[in-house]
Enzyme design. Sequence first.
Site, mmCIF file in Angstrom:
data_model
loop_
_atom_site.group_PDB
_atom_site.id
_atom_site.type_symbol
_atom_site.label_atom_id
_atom_site.label_comp_id
_atom_site.label_asym_id
_atom_site.label_seq_id
_atom_site.Cartn_x
_atom_site.Cartn_y
_atom_site.Cartn_z
ATOM 1 N N HIS A 185 0.847 -1.189 0.028
ATOM 2 C CA HIS A 185 -0.070 -0.041 -0.097
ATOM 3 C C HIS A 185 0.913 1.178 0.074
ATOM 4 O O HIS A 185 0.560 2.270 -0.648
ATOM 5 C CB HIS A 185 -0.951 0.097 1.257
ATOM 6 C CG HIS A 185 -2.179 -0.708 0.790
ATOM 7 N ND1 HIS A 185 -3.153 -0.282 0.094
ATOM 8 C CD2 HIS A 185 -2.729 -1.927 1.525
ATOM 9 C CE1 HIS A 185 -4.169 -0.996 0.183
ATOM 10 N NE2 HIS A 185 -3.963 -2.034 0.683
ATOM 11 N N GLU A 404 1.275 -12.014 -17.990
ATOM 12 C CA GLU A 404 1.780 -12.028 -16.546
ATOM 13 C C GLU A 404 2.471 -13.312 -16.327
ATOM 14 O O GLU A 404 3.032 -13.393 -14.993
ATOM 15 C CB GLU A 404 0.373 -11.981 -15.746
ATOM 16 C CG GLU A 404 -0.168 -10.640 -16.103
ATOM 17 C CD GLU A 404 -1.624 -10.804 -15.133
ATOM 18 O OE1 GLU A 404 -1.975 -10.161 -14.381
ATOM 19 O OE2 GLU A 404 -2.422 -11.486 -16.049
ATOM 20 N N CYS A 475 1.103 -2.444 -18.436
ATOM 21 C CA CYS A 475 0.239 -1.652 -17.724
ATOM 22 C C CYS A 475 0.743 -2.058 -16.163
ATOM 23 O O CYS A 475 -0.128 -1.531 -15.169
ATOM 24 C CB CYS A 475 -1.288 -2.013 -17.772
ATOM 25 S SG CYS A 475 -1.445 -3.892 -17.463
#
Length: 545
Positions: A185, A404, A475
Amino acid sequence: MSTLQGVGVSPGEAAGPVLWVRDRLPDPAPGPAPADPAAEAARIRPAAEAVAQRLLARSEAATGEARAVLEMTAAMAADPALLGNAEKAVAQRGLPAPRAVFEAAGEFAELLAASGGYLAERVRDVHDVRDRLVAELTGTAPPGVPELTGPAVLVARDLAPADTADLDPGLVLALVTEEGGPTSHTAILARALGIPAVVAVRGVLSAAAAGARVDGAAGTVELLEQAVAPESADRAGARWHGSGSTADGHPIKLLANIGSAADARAGVDAGAEGSGLFRTEFCFLDAAVEPDAETQRQAYAAALRPFAGKPVVVRTLDAGADKPLPFLDIADEPNPALGVRGLRVAFDRPELLDRQLTAIVAAAAETGAVVSVMAPMVATAGEAAWFAERARDAGVERVGVMVETPAAALCADEILDVVDFVSIGTNDLAQYTCAADRMTGALAALNDPWQPALLRLIAGLGRAGRERGKPVGVCGEAAADPLLAGVLAGLGVTSLSMTATALAAVGAALAERTLSDWQDAARQAVAAPDPAEARSRAGRSLERG
């Protein structure tokens, strides 16, 4: 004076006085037993309500992801299961309320940690809530960021989501943590706020310093014996004119990653040419049942509407065992990161995907956004073809997949033969390539997007795209690093999607050099033996150019 190396997760340079963030509270004592267990247990819920209300009050002044983080933490503080277990520990075991909360939260955190993946990411949230509840019950100040009276560099072991959610970028010059990783975070919100940040800086808490110089791109923290006047380097936004291209005019689309209508508006305001990643699962993280097609259409349309006339790449649900959506009801798995997630969920439930595709097509028609759709967690060309056929049958005109997994990167030729584009998720591709959980702070260096192995996979994807005349985007958050963004362009990447606050700096950096310059820098980086040398060689190549 000493210089420590960490992992840069939000670019930019800053210097200023150090403000040390309070670490966690000491463990509350297991005794003495309360004289009136019922009265002691009755203290828990009012304390939780007080904590939740303070968090909600802060959320009212926040927007976007910051608001969502504060609301989520408030909900966790009032979680009936957590509070019920704490009350039972008081009533049945005679624990004081602070200790009961401490142990109940600890049990919950252990379960999440054992689950791995997305659930393990929530452990820091649980510890934060635990400490806030214990502080409320004991009448002490909770750990976390103290009130800022002037600009400072924050240094901490780690920062809880609620600590970072409403930081004032006008006062916080930079963030430095000893723990954490590129997808923590702290990293995500630092990028969203445009604050330079370096994580996984081993030994920073044991060092004595009054000031610091932080380079969020290079991942270096220079500790100073004396405080220095606050300064923040110009992130070059004033030199960007709103169109992504190199100095010789080679176009590189600069796009915004979004998960909500608020994110979309922020992207448009920052000059994004569109969105390279719309995370649709963010619309339904708390949904107990699958939203019907109309509910989905409304949610997607709200996020697409600000981008009317512009390209938006919509990702189908990136959910599963490690990023649970309640309505999916997927069984526990021993290794969620390698389990049923992303497109794999749809193989057994194709009707789930079909309903989502129908809603996306309807939302695109309503809003005027130029929508493409891509699937996450694709490993083979066969999976890509299965998705492409289903999406085209639903009316999607432009279909792609995310890369990915190393398998997908190594099969770039075959995959690009059956889809219209690919988009590289550098966060997951790094962790799977290096077999390093991206949420483990001790392995943060292996998840550095400058890892030569990762760059070599991207180079292969760029080549496959060039040969077929098909776009290859990035991205992942690697796109937000101005120097790395140019290297990615040199590797053949045709679009870069990132947090909105990074767009101006990336756009300005790209425009300073020709495509040939960036290609030379990319060749140097790919040939390097480690991430630090890759960055260094790329920088030296540009200096020579």
